[in-house]
Motif scaffolding. Structure first.
Motif, PDB file in Angstrom:
ATOM      1  N   PRO A  20       6.034   7.147  -3.337  1.00 43.01           N
ATOM      2  CA  PRO A  20       4.764   6.495  -3.047  1.00 43.01           C
ATOM      3  C   PRO A  20       3.589   7.168  -3.768  1.00 43.01           C
ATOM      4  CG  PRO A  20       6.050   6.644  -1.053  1.00 43.01           C
ATOM      5  CD  PRO A  20       6.776   7.436  -2.102  1.00 43.01           C
ATOM      6  N   LYS A  21       3.586   8.482  -3.852  1.00 43.80           N
ATOM      7  CA  LYS A  21       2.500   9.195  -4.533  1.00 43.80           C
ATOM      8  C   LYS A  21       2.431   8.816  -6.008  1.00 43.80           C
ATOM      9  CE  LYS A  21       0.544  13.737  -5.567  1.00 43.80           C
ATOM     10  NZ  LYS A  21      -0.343  13.142  -6.484  1.00 43.80           N
ATOM     11  N   HIS A  30      -5.071   4.187  -2.776  1.00 45.34           N
ATOM     12  CA  HIS A  30      -4.710   5.021  -1.626  1.00 45.34           C
ATOM     13  C   HIS A  30      -3.394   4.504  -1.064  1.00 45.34           C
ATOM     14  CE1 HIS A  30      -4.909   6.534   2.534  1.00 45.34           C
ATOM     15  NE2 HIS A  30      -5.597   7.522   1.997  1.00 45.34           N
ATOM     16  N   VAL A  31      -2.684   5.354  -0.359  1.00 44.89           N
ATOM     17  CA  VAL A  31      -1.374   4.973   0.188  1.00 44.89           C
ATOM     18  C   VAL A  31      -1.486   3.764   1.116  1.00 44.89           C
ATOM     19  CG1 VAL A  31      -1.400   6.596   2.130  1.00 44.89           C
ATOM     20  CG2 VAL A  31       0.776   5.867   1.146  1.00 44.89           C
ATOM     21  N   ARG A  36      -0.063  -2.238   1.620  1.00 47.76           N
ATOM     22  CA  ARG A  36      -0.457  -3.660   1.578  1.00 47.76           C
ATOM     23  C   ARG A  36       0.098  -4.343   0.332  1.00 47.76           C
ATOM     24  NH1 ARG A  36      -4.979  -1.605   4.416  1.00 47.76           N
ATOM     25  NH2 ARG A  36      -6.046  -0.882   2.556  1.00 47.76           N
ATOM     26  N   LEU A  37       0.023  -3.652  -0.819  1.00 50.62           N
ATOM     27  CA  LEU A  37       0.540  -4.232  -2.058  1.00 50.62           C
ATOM     28  C   LEU A  37       2.048  -4.438  -1.986  1.00 50.62           C
ATOM     29  CD1 LEU A  37      -1.467  -2.191  -4.727  1.00 50.62           C
ATOM     30  CD2 LEU A  37      -1.847  -4.567  -4.026  1.00 50.62           C
ATOM     31  N   LEU A  38       2.755  -3.474  -1.433  1.00 50.90           N
ATOM     32  CA  LEU A  38       4.210  -3.616  -1.278  1.00 50.90           C
ATOM     33  C   LEU A  38       4.547  -4.799  -0.386  1.00 50.90           C
ATOM     34  CD1 LEU A  38       5.172   0.132  -0.863  1.00 50.90           C
ATOM     35  CD2 LEU A  38       5.928  -1.373  -2.716  1.00 50.90           C
ATOM     36  N   ASP A  39       3.820  -4.945   0.703  1.00 54.55           N
ATOM     37  CA  ASP A  39       4.051  -6.061   1.623  1.00 54.55           C
ATOM     38  C   ASP A  39       3.798  -7.394   0.923  1.00 54.55           C
ATOM     39  OD1 ASP A  39       4.621  -7.177   4.255  1.00 54.55           O
ATOM     40  OD2 ASP A  39       2.476  -7.669   4.309  1.00 54.55           O
ATOM     41  N   LYS A  40       2.692  -7.506   0.201  1.00 49.72           N
ATOM     42  CA  LYS A  40       2.381  -8.750  -0.517  1.00 49.72           C
ATOM     43  C   LYS A  40       3.437  -9.059  -1.569  1.00 49.72           C
ATOM     44  CE  LYS A  40      -2.640  -9.005  -0.302  1.00 49.72           C
ATOM     45  NZ  LYS A  40      -3.871  -8.956  -1.105  1.00 49.72           N
ATOM     46  N   ALA A  41       3.847  -8.036  -2.323  1.00 47.50           N
ATOM     47  CA  ALA A  41       4.841  -8.254  -3.376  1.00 47.50           C
ATOM     48  C   ALA A  41       6.172  -8.694  -2.777  1.00 47.50           C
ATOM     49  CB  ALA A  41       5.021  -6.974  -4.198  1.00 47.50           C
ATOM     50  N   ARG A  42       6.556  -8.094  -1.676  1.00 46.23           N
ATOM     51  CA  ARG A  42       7.817  -8.469  -1.032  1.00 46.23           C
ATOM     52  C   ARG A  42       7.746  -9.881  -0.470  1.00 46.23           C
ATOM     53  NH1 ARG A  42       9.934  -3.467   2.412  1.00 46.23           N
ATOM     54  NH2 ARG A  42      11.997  -4.131   1.808  1.00 46.23           N
TER      55      ARG A  42
END
Length: 67
Positions: A20-21, A30-31, A36-42
């Motif tokens: 993640p870093k 920021h983490v 949020r980006l990971l959730d949207k992409a998934r």
């Protein structure tokens, strides 16, 4: 500000296992924003895998599975 498309493009351009870093540093976010980006992409269909176990030193590792 980075988008889920930026996240996916980064993960496709350099296919590897990410912490993640590392993703935060590359995207300049920021983490909390990374989550949020990971959730949207998934939700948009990106097959992003997350592993956290003894094999990864009990740290989160992320990768994009294409196909």
């Amino acid at each position: 500000m980075a988008s889920e498309k930026d996240l996916r493009a980064l993960m496709v351009s350099r296919a590897r296992v990410w912490t993640p870093k590392e993703l935060c540093d590359e995207l300049g976010v920021h983490v909390c924003e990374l989550v949020r980006l990971l959730d949207k992409a998934r939700r948009a269909g990106a097959n992003i895998r997350i592993m956290n176990n003894e094999r990864t030193g009990n740290t989160h590792k992320l990768w994009l599975v294409e196909g």
